[in-house]
Design an enzyme around this catalytic site. Structure first.
Site, mmCIF file in Angstrom:
data_model
loop_
_atom_site.group_PDB
_atom_site.id
_atom_site.type_symbol
_atom_site.label_atom_id
_atom_site.label_comp_id
_atom_site.label_asym_id
_atom_site.label_seq_id
_atom_site.Cartn_x
_atom_site.Cartn_y
_atom_site.Cartn_z
ATOM 1 N N ILE A 14 0.852 -1.199 0.000
ATOM 2 C CA ILE A 14 0.000 0.000 0.000
ATOM 3 C C ILE A 14 0.884 1.245 0.000
ATOM 4 O O ILE A 14 0.602 2.228 -0.695
ATOM 5 C CB ILE A 14 -0.978 -0.008 1.196
ATOM 6 N N GLY A 15 1.978 1.180 0.759
ATOM 7 C CA GLY A 15 2.927 2.298 0.770
ATOM 8 C C GLY A 15 3.373 2.629 -0.640
ATOM 9 O O GLY A 15 3.372 3.795 -1.054
ATOM 10 N N ARG A 90 -1.587 -11.120 10.733
ATOM 11 C CA ARG A 90 -1.852 -12.339 11.512
ATOM 12 C C ARG A 90 -1.034 -13.484 10.922
ATOM 13 O O ARG A 90 -1.177 -13.818 9.748
ATOM 14 C CB ARG A 90 -3.336 -12.686 11.468
ATOM 15 N N ARG A 96 -6.254 -14.008 18.373
ATOM 16 C CA ARG A 96 -6.576 -12.588 18.302
ATOM 17 C C ARG A 96 -5.778 -11.768 19.324
ATOM 18 O O ARG A 96 -5.293 -10.676 19.032
ATOM 19 C CB ARG A 96 -8.074 -12.366 18.516
ATOM 20 N N GLN A 110 4.437 4.283 18.430
ATOM 21 C CA GLN A 110 4.280 5.278 17.350
ATOM 22 C C GLN A 110 3.415 6.452 17.821
ATOM 23 O O GLN A 110 3.691 7.610 17.493
ATOM 24 C CB GLN A 110 3.693 4.634 16.091
ATOM 25 N N VAL A 127 -4.255 2.852 8.855
ATOM 26 C CA VAL A 127 -4.697 1.917 7.815
ATOM 27 C C VAL A 127 -4.433 0.482 8.274
ATOM 28 O O VAL A 127 -5.225 -0.428 8.033
ATOM 29 C CB VAL A 127 -3.959 2.212 6.486
ATOM 30 N N ASN A 129 -4.171 -2.973 10.028
ATOM 31 C CA ASN A 129 -5.197 -3.675 10.810
ATOM 32 C C ASN A 129 -4.667 -4.315 12.092
ATOM 33 O O ASN A 129 -3.508 -4.668 12.147
ATOM 34 C CB ASN A 129 -5.816 -4.767 9.931
ATOM 35 N N ASP A 157 -14.148 0.629 2.665
ATOM 36 C CA ASP A 157 -15.426 -0.076 2.817
ATOM 37 C C ASP A 157 -16.556 0.757 2.210
ATOM 38 O O ASP A 157 -17.437 0.237 1.529
ATOM 39 C CB ASP A 157 -15.701 -0.346 4.301
ATOM 40 N N HIS A 185 -13.806 -1.767 11.125
ATOM 41 C CA HIS A 185 -13.313 -2.191 9.808
ATOM 42 C C HIS A 185 -13.030 -3.692 9.886
ATOM 43 O O HIS A 185 -11.909 -4.129 10.123
ATOM 44 C CB HIS A 185 -12.033 -1.425 9.425
HETATM 45 P P1 NAX Z 1 2.600 -5.178 3.390
HETATM 46 O O1 NAX Z 1 2.935 -6.374 4.203
HETATM 47 O O2 NAX Z 1 2.878 -5.180 1.921
HETATM 48 O O3 NAX Z 1 3.386 -3.922 3.987
HETATM 49 C C1 NAX Z 1 3.444 -3.643 5.348
HETATM 50 C C2 NAX Z 1 4.779 -2.956 5.588
HETATM 51 O O4 NAX Z 1 4.785 -2.507 6.929
HETATM 52 C C3 NAX Z 1 5.980 -3.883 5.419
HETATM 53 O O5 NAX Z 1 6.904 -3.320 4.502
HETATM 54 C C4 NAX Z 1 6.562 -3.985 6.828
HETATM 55 O O6 NAX Z 1 7.988 -4.091 6.825
HETATM 56 C C5 NAX Z 1 6.085 -2.657 7.420
HETATM 57 N N1 NAX Z 1 6.046 -2.623 8.891
HETATM 58 C C6 NAX Z 1 5.708 -3.608 9.742
HETATM 59 N N2 NAX Z 1 5.847 -3.195 11.007
HETATM 60 C C7 NAX Z 1 6.240 -1.893 10.949
HETATM 61 C C8 NAX Z 1 6.567 -0.927 11.930
HETATM 62 N N3 NAX Z 1 6.530 -1.223 13.235
HETATM 63 N N4 NAX Z 1 6.951 0.293 11.512
HETATM 64 C C9 NAX Z 1 7.041 0.587 10.207
HETATM 65 N N5 NAX Z 1 6.765 -0.290 9.232
HETATM 66 C C10 NAX Z 1 6.379 -1.517 9.593
HETATM 67 O O7 NAX Z 1 1.079 -4.844 3.686
HETATM 68 P P2 NAX Z 1 0.079 -3.891 2.881
HETATM 69 O O8 NAX Z 1 -0.610 -4.664 1.831
HETATM 70 O O9 NAX Z 1 0.806 -2.650 2.493
HETATM 71 O O10 NAX Z 1 -1.018 -3.601 4.020
HETATM 72 C C11 NAX Z 1 -0.713 -2.782 5.139
HETATM 73 C C12 NAX Z 1 -1.799 -2.850 6.182
HETATM 74 O O11 NAX Z 1 -3.021 -2.336 5.666
HETATM 75 C C13 NAX Z 1 -2.149 -4.270 6.673
HETATM 76 O O12 NAX Z 1 -2.262 -4.244 8.083
HETATM 77 C C14 NAX Z 1 -3.500 -4.531 6.044
HETATM 78 O O13 NAX Z 1 -4.250 -5.465 6.778
HETATM 79 C C15 NAX Z 1 -4.107 -3.159 6.103
HETATM 80 N N6 NAX Z 1 -5.271 -2.880 5.250
HETATM 81 C C16 NAX Z 1 -6.216 -2.041 5.733
HETATM 82 C C17 NAX Z 1 -7.297 -1.642 4.989
HETATM 83 C C18 NAX Z 1 -8.318 -0.711 5.542
HETATM 84 O O14 NAX Z 1 -9.296 -0.449 4.839
HETATM 85 N N7 NAX Z 1 -8.175 -0.171 6.751
HETATM 86 C C19 NAX Z 1 -7.520 -2.187 3.624
HETATM 87 C C20 NAX Z 1 -6.289 -2.740 3.002
HETATM 88 C C21 NAX Z 1 -5.365 -3.475 3.928
HETATM 89 O O15 NAX Z 1 -5.878 -4.773 4.115
#
Ligand code: NAX
Length: 329
Positions: A14-15, A90, A96, A110, A127, A129, A157, A185
């Site tokens: 997403i980043g 997860r 959980r 943070q 964002v 989860n 959503d 969410h």
């Molecule tokens: P990715 O796994 O591609 O990227 C997550 C990134 O976060 C990784 O590069 C990891 O190294 C980094 N990270 C982990 N811990 C960290 C920390 N303590 N400080 C800084 N960086 C850290 O996941 P991605 O597809 O980008 O999804 C990111 C998050 O969005 C997930 O938790 C996902 O479940 C959540 N989502 C939320 C949505 C919403 O509507 N609220 C929808 C989309 C997505 O499912």
């Protein structure tokens, strides 16, 4: 003048989708320069550094500066907008409680780093989860920053719900408004079509004409489709929602900063509105006025809607209790 934007998990999917849209001006418009701070854990730094190189290659006129770091203090230094995307997913066999605890270990520090380092008017969008409870934990750890500055993303959503309703009504999605998300969410969320409008007129009659028994359609088709859309995307695409999640994040922050002309949805702190316990970060119908989210009040959900909202709110209460019982809140 420029805006400093911190993106955590910037090396993730997403980043990657977010960075280029922000640099192109989709978030704050074509006149506002941006400075990006990309926060990653050490394993994610290379990926974020690679994205920073590509940002250079984009030669974006609005992009003043990009910094990649694994230090929260550096990343949140004088930050105006914080997009907390990185989270612990997860893993196999994770309960959980383990998931909530792992994420509390990320979002607590943070939140504290935001309080210590960010600009006084910082706005935070979670964002990662479980987004609502992560936002709650970050807010609780951010001494001196009002809880109203911490939000959870439920705009994806809502966008999904508007799109599905538009399909059912055979109307353009831009014509369909007022489809708020209530609650968490998660699969318990309640996408609410009861106030929906098409071209400014109530959609109820047109919907009944097309689907017949509206309640049955909501229960068996619409709500499950919206609530399980993330799983459907994984099934079809072989990977989770990325560009649509980044797009919704842009929608959320842009509306927060620039204001809305109608309702949208956001996970915001409850002050007891609609009986939602105070302090929870719960999705409500909201407007953005003068840079602040305001919950749309005086709606009268019917009994069926109230039950749905209550079920999702009960899940948020459970998550808060679980975090409290672990001593993390
Ligand atoms: P990715 O796994 O591609 O990227 C997550 C990134 O976060 C990784 O590069 C990891 O190294 C980094 N990270 C982990 N811990 C960290 C920390 N303590 N400080 C800084 N960086 C850290 O996941 P991605 O597809 O980008 O999804 C990111 C998050 O969005 C997930 O938790 C996902 O479940 C959540 N989502 C939320 C949505 C919403 O509507 N609220 C929808 C989309 C997505 O499912």
């Amino acid at each position: 003048m420029s805006t400093t934007i911190t993106i955590t998990g910037a090396g993730g999917q997403i980043g990657y989708a977010l960075l280029f849209r922000i640099a192109a001006g989709d978030l704050l418009g074509p006149d506002e320069k941006v400075r990006l701070r990309l926060l990653e854990i050490p394993q994610g730094l290379k990926s974020a550094e690679g994205a920073a190189l590509e940002l250079q290659d984009g030669a974006f006129g609005l992009l003043e500066d990009v910094e990649v770091t694994d230090s929260a203090a550096v990343a949140f230094d004088r930050c105006d907008l914080a997009l907390l995307v990185g989270a612990r997913p997860r893993g196999p066999g994770m309960e959980r409680g383990d998931l909530l605890a792992a994420n509390a270990g990320i979002f607590g520090p943070q939140g504290a780093a935001i309080a210590e380092n960010a600009s006084p008017g910082v706005r935070v969008t979670v964002v990662g989860n479980p987004a609502n409870t992560n936002a709650l934990i970050a807010a609780a750890s951010a001494d001196g920053v009002p809880a109203e500055r911490f939000t959870a993303l439920t705009r994806l959503d809502e966008n999904r719900a508007r799109a599905q309703l538009a399909l059912a009504l055979e109307a353009p999605v831009a014509a369909v408004r007022r489809v708020p998300i209530w609650g968490n969410h998660s699969a318990t969320q309640f996408p609410d079509v009861s106030h929906a409008t098409v071209d400014g007129r109530p959609a109820a009659a047109a919907l009944a004409e097309r689907v017949g028994d509206v309640t049955a359609w909501l229960e068996t088709t619409f709500i499950p489709r919206v609530a399980k859309r993330g799983a459907e995307i994984i099934d079809v695409r072989g990977s989770s929602s990325v560009a649509s999640a980044a797009n919704a994040t842009i929608d959320h922050v842009r509306d927060w900063v620039r204001g809305t002309d109608d309702w949208t949805s956001a996970g915001v702190v409850s002050h007891g509105e609609y009986g939602v316990p105070e302090g929870l970060i719960c999705s409500f119908p909201v407007r953005s006025v003068d840079g602040e989210w305001r919950i749309v009040e005086d709606l009268e959900p019917d009994d069926w809607a109230r039950e749905r909202i209550a079920a999702s709110v009960a899940e948020l209460v459970d998550e808060r209790e679980a975090v409290r019982s672990l001593g993390l809140l």
